[in-house]
Design an enzyme around this catalytic site. Structure first.
Site, PDB file in Angstrom:
ATOM      1  N   ASP A 590       0.287   3.521  -3.769  1.00  0.00           N
ATOM      2  CA  ASP A 590      -0.290   3.057  -5.018  1.00  0.00           C
ATOM      3  C   ASP A 590      -0.263   1.530  -4.963  1.00  0.00           C
ATOM      4  OD1 ASP A 590      -1.144   3.006  -7.705  1.00  0.00           O
ATOM      5  OD2 ASP A 590       0.929   2.718  -8.357  1.00  0.00           O
ATOM      6  N   LYS A 591      -1.091   0.880  -5.760  1.00  0.00           N
ATOM      7  CA  LYS A 591      -1.164  -0.577  -5.677  1.00  0.00           C
ATOM      8  C   LYS A 591      -0.258  -1.257  -6.695  1.00  0.00           C
ATOM      9  CE  LYS A 591      -4.789  -2.648  -7.300  1.00  0.00           C
ATOM     10  NZ  LYS A 591      -4.109  -3.340  -8.421  1.00  0.00           N
TER      11      LYS A 591
END
Length: 913
Positions: A590-591
């Site tokens: 995930d960022k």
């Protein structure tokens, strides 16, 4: 934070021309002022209350904690903990109180063709991990449903699913799903699981004896003992058998069950293992002395022909005391185990006149067990040492006075005073004071972390600087520290493939060896071998083929690995997840909040000619002050930091998916992406500025006042310091593929991926798209998903291993992920992967050692190339070798990953909306 923490539907601050998210603005304050620290409270007369309750439990003779327990509280004190027990033991059963994450239903083709529905096993039967016990009840109930053809467990996605083959002409998918969920709920309500601490186990064979003995009790579906962590997990029919019935059955077998106390890995009763821990080593020493004495009498006093035999007979009784007792229990259950094989071998040798060999066998066997127990106690103590960091009493402010209260009596909402140098007694929120706290025990962070009012603190951490007043948010049994200890202690019960293989092999091997030991001498006699020699070779075969090393090969490695991980700030919830993480060859990230810090900042202002930066930023802030979203805060905070005082905005209008309009004075101000200005003439200079900022990874906001474009603002989240180093380290460890799954537009995502060194970026993705992406990656190999464990739950669930960050501050992360990085620090990920791979390698090494030594000894025995004494030495030597090999994992620590901050222009976009 996560990329999926959305702005409210009315907000229209978009993340570039490709973004398709709902960006809602909500009314809220523009910028919260920092709350000043209150004056340090002064101490009043310190009182002590609840002294009786403050008395702590002793955790067995091997735990080394001086808790002041009465020594008489020993083996004779059974202290039953049945259903009516009112102690704060937690009573956690086969599964934790809070549900784990549940993967969504799937519809994949059945293995043999046709249609099949897949349901996550955790969702249907919480806490279930295999196809035994409660699953069999569910299987039978579902197969009785109209239209269902077959039900079985499926693991091809890296996690257990219930696979239902059905006839779509007889039942629809929707009806079947509802039926399956209803049936699962009914089965789960009736058939339950429970966990106990087991007192009195003397060897891995004790685990088998308990499982076999309880398995014969009506209503018990399955009994599973984790020998290394001394835990018993039982699945039972609550309408047929009670917990007290199970405890009584265990007691009849010679073992006492005890409800584990939250946050403790050891028994909270002195002498929790009965006589064995007290007498085991003295009996081994006595057996050795008698063994040597018999040898000396035989060589130096040959006239006393009876004396050596008497000494060796006593040595057999001393060395084999617990083994003989265990073998009698096994034979009464009509079972053959390792202890039975050893006792039969020793007595067989003695009957044939080889008293020395028989005594030597049981001496080494008991010595090996004693050393094995000491080694396993060391692993258990390493877990228990985490819980020992929690203070026994807290200084609580009540009615204006400061009183000492046992931590078990402190309530939510109480104010606890923590002096400099003291450990925080319970989890809570700082209400007064500022300080730095050393959190290594929880998160593995080596440096103290600054804390101020409003920040969360954890039980067991050390207050380094100033006096703090903390409002308690979790009871003692609910603290992060207690839950970590519980999960680590119970991790062995979640068995991986290597553990299950060793267990199955051991249970099959022992009876086969006994049969072979009966047939082998008969064959030798028929071939002309003298009877005495044939029997002695059969005894050697029993010793050679006994799977002692096999029984302990994987538990020692699993317990050591999860303990080492916990001390390094990583929580691994089971042997199965340890093995799965060791096999991972691809990782999806995930960022926001994972690769990036999760707090957006204003990084660029690009005003048009004739417009000042202050005018551009102040005008945008007038509108953004009407929103409570992190992006809006970034603009407002930037304006405040520059001393700007924006005019008040009013009459905000949201344009869905595009931006905002509001009145500032008499002029209408528009702030949003280029799509908001579709149909209007946008200057080429504005478009050029937007392209330049988005190419550098920033989210752009175009600002127009009335009919004049003022310029473009660039907002972004910052990449975590050292993120690139982490990705590089993972690739060096053999991770073949690294992918970012982002909700931002494609240009922004690719820019960030390039900055941190990822192989690929997929964007823009909604949560369901991330699940699809993880499953696609899973078809090419084992994949791990790294996120925050909250809004990333679907993607974490879809991966073979879900890894959550920041578990110390997130209940959701602790409950939903398979592996938890306790700190908000990505650098723990390479350590977790490296540890999992080393642990998996050690398990395989132990299996090779155990099976290899047994194989060589069996062949040598069959060919008559070895004696009993040789077989005994090599057999016990292999057992100690696999234990030592497993325990070396305890010494592993995270390596200091150099934090290599990225240049200021290497930035990431704002949180996903």
């Amino acid at each position: 934070m996560s990329e999926q923490k959305n702005r409210s539907p009315q907000d229209t601050h978009v993340h570039g021309p490709e973004c398709r998210h709902d960006h809602g603005h909500g009314d809220g304050p523009s910028l919260a002022a920092e709350k000043p620290a209150a004056a340090k409270p002064r101490f009043k007369d310190l009182k002590v209350v609840g002294t009786k309750s403050a008395e702590a439990h002793v955790h067995g003779p091997s735990c080394n904690h001086d808790h002041g327990h009465d020594p008489a509280h020993g083996d004779g004190h059974a202290h039953e903990h049945g259903e009516s027990c009112d102690h704060d033991h937690g009573g956690h059963g086969h599964h934790h109180a809070k549900p784990k994450r549940v993967r969504p239903p799937g519809y994949r083709a059945a293995e043999g063709g046709g249609v099949a529905l897949q349901l996550d096993l955790e969702g249907a039967l919480p806490g279930e991990t295999d196809d035994l016990g409660r699953f069999q009840k569910l299987e039978a109930a579902l197969e009785a449903q109209h239209g269902v053809i077959d039900v079985h467990l499926r693991r091809d996605q890296g996690y257990p699913e219930i696979c239902l083959h059905y006839n779509p002409g007889l039942v629809s998918a929707a009806t079947l799903l509802a039926t399956a969920q209803r049936t699962g709920a009914q089965v789960a309500k009736r058939y339950k699981g429970h966990t106990w601490f087991v007192r009195g186990m003397t060897s891995a064979d004790s685990a088998t004896a308990i499982e076999h003995g309880l398995g014969k009790l009506t209503g018990v579906l399955s009994a599973n003992v984790a020998y290394a962590s001394e835990r018993l997990v039982v699945e039972y029919d609550s309408e047929t058998v009670s917990l007290k019935d199970i405890e009584a059955q265990a007691k009849s077998l010679g073992y006492t069950l005890e409800v584990p106390s939250h946050g403790h890995a050891c028994s909270h009763h002195a002498h929790g293992g009965g006589l064995a821990p007290l007498l085991e080593m003295p009996l081994v020493v006595a057996a050795g002395v008698l063994l040597v004495a018999g040898w000396a009498l035989e060589h130096f006093v040959p006239s006393l022909t009876w004396a050596p035999t008497a000494a060796w007979a006593l040595s057999i009784v001393s060395g084999g005391f617990f083994a003989i007792r265990g073998s009698v229990k096994s034979l009464l259950q009509l079972r053959i185990d390792i202890e039975t094989m050893m006792v039969v071998a020793a007595l067989g040798a003695a009957v044939l006149g080889s008293w020395f060999e028989g005594a030597f066998l049981l001496f080494l066997f008991s010595a090996g067990h004693a050393l094995e127990h000491r080694a396993m106690d060391r692993a258990r103590r390493s877990i228990e040492s985490l819980g020992a960091l929690r203070p026994e009493v807290a200084r609580v402010r009540r009615d204006g006075e400061l009183v000492e209260v046992p931590v078990a009596q402190v309530l939510r909402g109480d104010r606890v005073v923590v002096r400099p140098g003291d450990r925080v007694p319970l989890d809570g929120i700082i209400r007064e004071g500022k300080s730095s706290l050393e959190q290594a025990a929880i998160t593995g962070e080596s440096m103290p972390v600054p804390k101020q009012p409003g920040d969360e603190v954890f039980s067991g951490t050390v207050n380094c600087e100033a006096l703090l007043e903390v409002e308690v948010t979790r009871l003692s049994s609910e603290s992060v520290l207690a839950r970590v200890v519980d999960m680590v202690a119970e991790a062995e019960a979640q068995k991986g493939p290597n553990q299950r293989f060793a267990q199955r092999l051991e249970r099959t091997f022992a009876p086969l060896v006994m049969i072979g030991a009966v047939i082998f001498p008969v064959v030798l006699v028929l071939l002309g071998t003298p009877l005495e020699e044939a029997v002695l070779r059969a005894v050697s075969l029993l010793v050679a083929a006994s799977p002692c090393a096999l029984a302990i090969s994987t538990p020692s490695a699993v317990l050591s690995a999860v303990a080492a991980a916990a001390r390094g700030g990583v929580l691994i919830k089971g042997g199965i997840y340890l093995e799965l993480l060791g096999k991972v060859n691809a990782i999806a990230f995930d960022k926001t909040g994972t690769l990036t810090v999760g707090k957006p900042k204003l990084l660029s202002t690009a005003p048009m000619d004739g417009v000042t930066e202050e005018d551009l930023l102040g005008t945008a802030a007038s509108v953004e002050a009407l929103s409570a979203h992190p992006l809006a805060h970034a603009i407002v905070e930037a304006a405040a930091s520059r001393g700007l005082k924006p005019a008040a905005g009013s009459d905000m209008e949201a344009v869905h998916g595009k931006g905002l309009r509001a009145k500032v004075g008499d002029a209408v101000v528009t702030v949003g992406n280029l799509a908001l200005f579709a149909g209007d003439t946008v200057p080429d200079d504005i478009r050029a500025r937007v392209d330049r900022l988005e190419e550098s990874g920033q989210t752009t906001m175009v600002v127009r006042r009335a009919d004049r474009f003022l310029g473009v603002l660039g907002v972004a989240d910052t990449v975590r310091a050292g993120a690139r180093h982490v990705i590089s380290t993972l690739k060096q460890q053999g991770i073949a593929r690294t992918v970012m799954l982002s909700g931002d537009n494609s240009r922004v995502a690719k820019s960030i991926a390039a900055q941190v060194g990822l192989d690929e970026a997929r964007a823009p993705l909604m949560p369901a798209d991330k699940v699809t992406a993880v499953r696609e990656m899973g078809r090419e190999g084992s994949v791990a998903m790294v996120g925050d464990g909250v809004n990333d739950a679907p993607a974490l669930a879809a991966a073979a291993v879900g890894v959550a960050m920041g578990g110390a501050g997130s209940d959701a992360a602790l409950e939903t992920a398979d592996v938890v990085l306790m700190s908000d620090d990505l650098s723990r990920l390479p350590f977790a992967v490296s540890l999992a791979r080393q642990a998996t390698a050690v398990m395989k090494q132990n299996l090779v050692i155990a099976l290899g030594v047994s194989g060589v000894l069996i062949i040598a025995t069959l060919l008559g190339l070895t004696k009993i004494s040789h077989a005994v030495v090599l057999h016990e030597g292999s057992t100690l070798l696999v234990v030592a090999n497993g325990l070396r994992l305890l010494a592993l620590r995270p390596k200091a990953l150099g934090s290599t901050p990225l240049p200021s222009m290497e930035i990431a976009p704002a949180p996903r909306s």
